[in-house]
Design a protein around this motif. Structure first.
Motif, PDB file in Angstrom:
ATOM      1  N   ALA A  34      41.062  55.276  36.583  1.00 56.47           N
ATOM      2  CA  ALA A  34      42.123  54.417  37.119  1.00 56.47           C
ATOM      3  C   ALA A  34      42.061  53.002  36.570  1.00 56.47           C
ATOM      4  O   ALA A  34      42.974  52.202  36.810  1.00 56.47           O
ATOM      5  CB  ALA A  34      42.044  54.383  38.643  1.00 56.47           C
ATOM      6  N   HIS A  35      41.003  52.686  35.819  1.00 60.83           N
ATOM      7  CA  HIS A  35      40.768  51.293  35.438  1.00 60.83           C
ATOM      8  C   HIS A  35      40.728  51.077  33.932  1.00 60.83           C
ATOM      9  O   HIS A  35      40.059  50.161  33.451  1.00 60.83           O
ATOM     10  CB  HIS A  35      39.473  50.806  36.086  1.00 60.83           C
ATOM     11  CG  HIS A  35      39.578  50.707  37.575  1.00 60.83           C
ATOM     12  ND1 HIS A  35      40.371  49.772  38.196  1.00 60.83           N
ATOM     13  CD2 HIS A  35      39.018  51.457  38.554  1.00 60.83           C
ATOM     14  CE1 HIS A  35      40.290  49.941  39.507  1.00 60.83           C
ATOM     15  NE2 HIS A  35      39.473  50.947  39.743  1.00 60.83           N
ATOM     16  N   ASN A  37      43.126  49.873  32.127  1.00 60.88           N
ATOM     17  CA  ASN A  37      43.724  48.563  31.839  1.00 60.88           C
ATOM     18  C   ASN A  37      42.724  47.437  32.091  1.00 60.88           C
ATOM     19  O   ASN A  37      42.640  46.478  31.312  1.00 60.88           O
ATOM     20  CB  ASN A  37      44.970  48.352  32.694  1.00 60.88           C
ATOM     21  CG  ASN A  37      46.135  49.206  32.250  1.00 60.88           C
ATOM     22  OD1 ASN A  37      46.183  49.657  31.107  1.00 60.88           O
ATOM     23  ND2 ASN A  37      47.077  49.438  33.148  1.00 60.88           N
ATOM     24  N   GLU A  38      41.973  47.542  33.193  1.00 59.85           N
ATOM     25  CA  GLU A  38      40.993  46.512  33.510  1.00 59.85           C
ATOM     26  C   GLU A  38      39.834  46.518  32.516  1.00 59.85           C
ATOM     27  O   GLU A  38      39.329  45.451  32.119  1.00 59.85           O
ATOM     28  CB  GLU A  38      40.466  46.706  34.930  1.00 59.85           C
ATOM     29  CG  GLU A  38      41.474  46.397  36.027  1.00 59.85           C
ATOM     30  CD  GLU A  38      42.510  47.489  36.211  1.00 59.85           C
ATOM     31  OE1 GLU A  38      43.658  47.171  36.548  1.00 59.85           O
ATOM     32  OE2 GLU A  38      42.172  48.670  36.019  1.00 59.85           O
ATOM     33  N   TRP A 231      46.307  45.705  41.641  1.00 60.52           N
ATOM     34  CA  TRP A 231      47.398  46.507  41.072  1.00 60.52           C
ATOM     35  C   TRP A 231      48.773  46.073  41.542  1.00 60.52           C
ATOM     36  O   TRP A 231      49.773  46.443  40.932  1.00 60.52           O
ATOM     37  CB  TRP A 231      47.189  47.981  41.417  1.00 60.52           C
ATOM     38  CG  TRP A 231      46.047  48.607  40.686  1.00 60.52           C
ATOM     39  CD1 TRP A 231      45.483  48.201  39.518  1.00 60.52           C
ATOM     40  CD2 TRP A 231      45.329  49.777  41.078  1.00 60.52           C
ATOM     41  NE1 TRP A 231      44.449  49.036  39.157  1.00 60.52           N
ATOM     42  CE2 TRP A 231      44.334  50.020  40.100  1.00 60.52           C
ATOM     43  CE3 TRP A 231      45.412  50.650  42.161  1.00 60.52           C
ATOM     44  CZ2 TRP A 231      43.441  51.087  40.169  1.00 60.52           C
ATOM     45  CZ3 TRP A 231      44.530  51.723  42.233  1.00 60.52           C
ATOM     46  CH2 TRP A 231      43.555  51.942  41.247  1.00 60.52           C
ATOM     47  N   THR A 232      48.844  45.309  42.616  1.00 60.55           N
ATOM     48  CA  THR A 232      50.152  44.963  43.179  1.00 60.55           C
ATOM     49  C   THR A 232      50.545  43.508  42.934  1.00 60.55           C
ATOM     50  O   THR A 232      51.689  43.141  43.176  1.00 60.55           O
ATOM     51  CB  THR A 232      50.177  45.250  44.694  1.00 60.55           C
ATOM     52  OG1 THR A 232      49.126  44.515  45.334  1.00 60.55           O
ATOM     53  CG2 THR A 232      49.980  46.742  44.956  1.00 60.55           C
ATOM     54  N   SER A 234      48.936  41.752  39.896  1.00 59.57           N
ATOM     55  CA  SER A 234      47.905  41.647  38.868  1.00 59.57           C
ATOM     56  C   SER A 234      47.918  40.299  38.161  1.00 59.57           C
ATOM     57  O   SER A 234      46.858  39.793  37.769  1.00 59.57           O
ATOM     58  CB  SER A 234      48.050  42.780  37.849  1.00 59.57           C
ATOM     59  OG  SER A 234      49.341  42.773  37.265  1.00 59.57           O
TER      60      SER A 234
END
Length: 248
Positions: A34-35, A37-38, A231-232, A234
């Protein structure tokens, strides 16, 4: 694929970049997948790592998730720091992963340079369990099923069920997610929240209470976003984290 051993079981982790160590700790029922992008975002400055805690993702399964699951996960993070041959790491925890980040800072202080903890409470109330966890998982949407399947594979329902039972045990035992005291944390800590977090009741009270208990602590509550903030909202989240990291 990279793995390390922890008490006879294999734990999967992902790595991007070089430099000081930054570990991203996924929330409950999420994984390192899930991460992406991070991992990419921080990889130009850090050796950025995320892991799948035991029982999740590509890591080995465990028969039962006990009420000390977050505590046990904190020891897995410390073992990962050792495995990677680093002396310390910056921890970035999201939701349940933020609980684990706080636990690592308490249980293994020498391994933690700083903590960013996003959208969490150290006390899991019956209200949170019934109105969020049970309600969500009683009516699983196609979008949720797709997410959990991408995180864990074909046994995603078993993983979600184990997590649900673990949280229920925690609530029945008083709702305290970890054993240690945040007052014992010595490293710098950044707490981030959205004022409109739909999972956490009384966000401002939760944030203020933790901010008072942790001596070297910054608290940021944003007007926009939901759960989790990373995520909401960012843009503001990463701007705030970058400013915090520059001061280390």
């Amino acid at each position: 694929m990279p793995y390390f051993n922890f008490q006879g079981k294999k734990i999967f982790y992902s790595v991007k970049g070089e430099g000081p160590l930054l570990i991203i700790l996924p929330g409950n029922t999420a994984t390192s997948a899930a991460h992406e992008n991070e991992l990419t975002y921080f990889s130009d400055r850090y050796c950025t790592v995320s892991l799948d805690f035991l029982g999740t993702g590509k890591s080995d399964r465990i028969k039962q998730w006990n009420s000390d699951w977050w505590e046990d996960s904190s020891h897995q993070v410390a073992a990962l720091v050792e495995h990677l041959n680093y002396k310390e790491a910056v921890l970035l925890g999201i939701s349940g992963g933020a609980i684990i980040a706080i636990a690592v800072a308490i249980n293994h202080p020498d391994y933690v340079k700083a903590v960013v903890a996003d959208s969490f409470s150290l006390h899991f109330t019956e209200e949170m369990y019934k109105n969020n966890v049970l309600k969500e998982r009683a009516n699983i949407t196609e979008q949720q099923q797709t997410f959990w399947s991408s995180m864990h594979g074909s046994d995603w329902q078993d993983v979600v069920h184990a997590d649900t039972e673990m949280i229920e045990m925690v609530v029945k035992e008083g709702g305290f997610c970890i054993n240690g005291r945040p007052e014992n944390i010595k490293c710098p800590v950044l707490l981030t929240y959205s004022e409109k977090d739909s999972f956490l009741p009384n966000v401002k009270e939760i944030a203020a209470g933790l901010g008072k208990r942790i001596s070297n602590c910054e608290v940021r509550i944003f007007l926009h976003g939901d759960h989790p903030l990373i995520w909401t909202n960012s843009r503001e989240f990463f701007q705030t984290v970058d400013e915090f990291l520059l001061k280390l």
